[in-house]
Design a protein around this motif. Structure first.
Motif, short mmCIF file in Angstrom:
data_model
loop_
_atom_site.label_atom_id
_atom_site.label_comp_id
_atom_site.label_asym_id
_atom_site.label_seq_id
_atom_site.Cartn_x
_atom_site.Cartn_y
_atom_site.Cartn_z
N SER A 56 44.40 36.87 51.26
CA SER A 56 44.55 37.87 51.09
C SER A 56 45.37 38.14 49.59
CB SER A 56 44.73 38.97 51.77
OG SER A 56 46.51 38.90 51.67
N SER A 57 46.60 37.69 49.94
CA SER A 57 47.58 37.33 48.60
C SER A 57 46.57 36.67 47.60
CB SER A 57 48.83 36.03 48.73
OG SER A 57 49.33 36.73 49.64
N GLY A 58 46.00 35.19 47.65
CA GLY A 58 44.78 34.34 47.14
C GLY A 58 43.83 35.07 45.87
N VAL A 59 43.16 35.87 46.90
CA VAL A 59 42.05 36.82 46.32
C VAL A 59 43.03 38.18 45.69
CG1 VAL A 59 40.74 38.82 46.73
CG2 VAL A 59 40.60 36.83 47.72
N CYS A 60 44.64 38.89 45.70
CA CYS A 60 44.74 39.63 44.83
C CYS A 60 45.80 38.95 43.80
CB CYS A 60 46.35 39.78 45.49
SG CYS A 60 47.24 41.38 45.04
N ALA A 61 45.68 37.55 43.70
CA ALA A 61 46.13 37.39 42.71
C ALA A 61 45.28 36.66 41.03
CB ALA A 61 46.93 35.74 43.26
N ALA A 62 44.34 36.41 41.75
CA ALA A 62 42.93 36.19 40.78
C ALA A 62 42.52 37.26 40.69
CB ALA A 62 41.83 36.45 42.09
N TYR A 63 43.04 38.53 41.06
CA TYR A 63 41.98 40.15 40.96
C TYR A 63 43.54 39.98 39.66
CZ TYR A 63 42.28 45.59 40.41
OH TYR A 63 41.89 46.35 39.51
N ARG A 64 44.95 40.25 40.35
CA ARG A 64 45.51 40.41 39.16
C ARG A 64 46.18 40.15 38.00
NH1 ARG A 64 48.16 45.06 38.97
NH2 ARG A 64 49.40 43.96 37.60
N ARG A 65 45.55 38.96 37.72
CA ARG A 65 45.20 37.55 36.97
C ARG A 65 44.00 38.25 35.72
NH1 ARG A 65 45.39 31.55 38.49
NH2 ARG A 65 48.19 32.29 37.92
N GLN A 66 43.51 38.77 36.37
CA GLN A 66 41.91 38.89 35.53
C GLN A 66 42.94 40.45 35.02
OE1 GLN A 66 38.84 37.58 34.91
NE2 GLN A 66 38.73 39.34 33.64
N VAL A 67 43.59 41.34 35.86
CA VAL A 67 43.68 42.74 35.29
C VAL A 67 44.99 42.11 33.96
CG1 VAL A 67 44.93 44.93 35.21
CG2 VAL A 67 43.24 43.64 37.59
N GLU A 68 45.22 41.31 33.90
CA GLU A 68 46.91 40.83 33.05
C GLU A 68 46.11 40.13 31.41
OE1 GLU A 68 49.78 38.06 35.09
OE2 GLU A 68 49.64 40.31 36.31
#
Length: 71
Positions: A56-68
């Motif tokens: 779940s942290s990995g998915v969150c990191a990928a999502y946040r990277r895209q948002v950034e």
């Protein structure tokens, strides 16, 4: 200031390593045995939870990277 994606990526790595170590320790403990005063079943449950946190942290990191990138 550290980006949220970097923080979540670090959490993912640490939880994944701890989960792997918990699984390895469960195998070493053997059926009905203990390791570090934890039963094999307890260690298996720890490994499952830690791997779920890592995923779940990995998915969150990928999502946040895209948002950034977009913002």
């Amino acid at each position: 200031m550290m980006k949220k994606s970097t923080l979540m990526h670090g959490v993912s790595i640490i939880a994944g390593i701890w989960g792997g170590l918990a699984l390895l320790t469960a195998w070493i403990a053997g059926k009905g045995g203990t390791a570090f005063s934890f039963s094999q079943q307890h260690l298996y449950n720890d490994a499952i939870v830690l791997q779920l946190i890592a995923i779940s942290s990995g998915v969150c990191a990928a999502y946040r990277r895209q948002v950034e990138r977009e913002g």
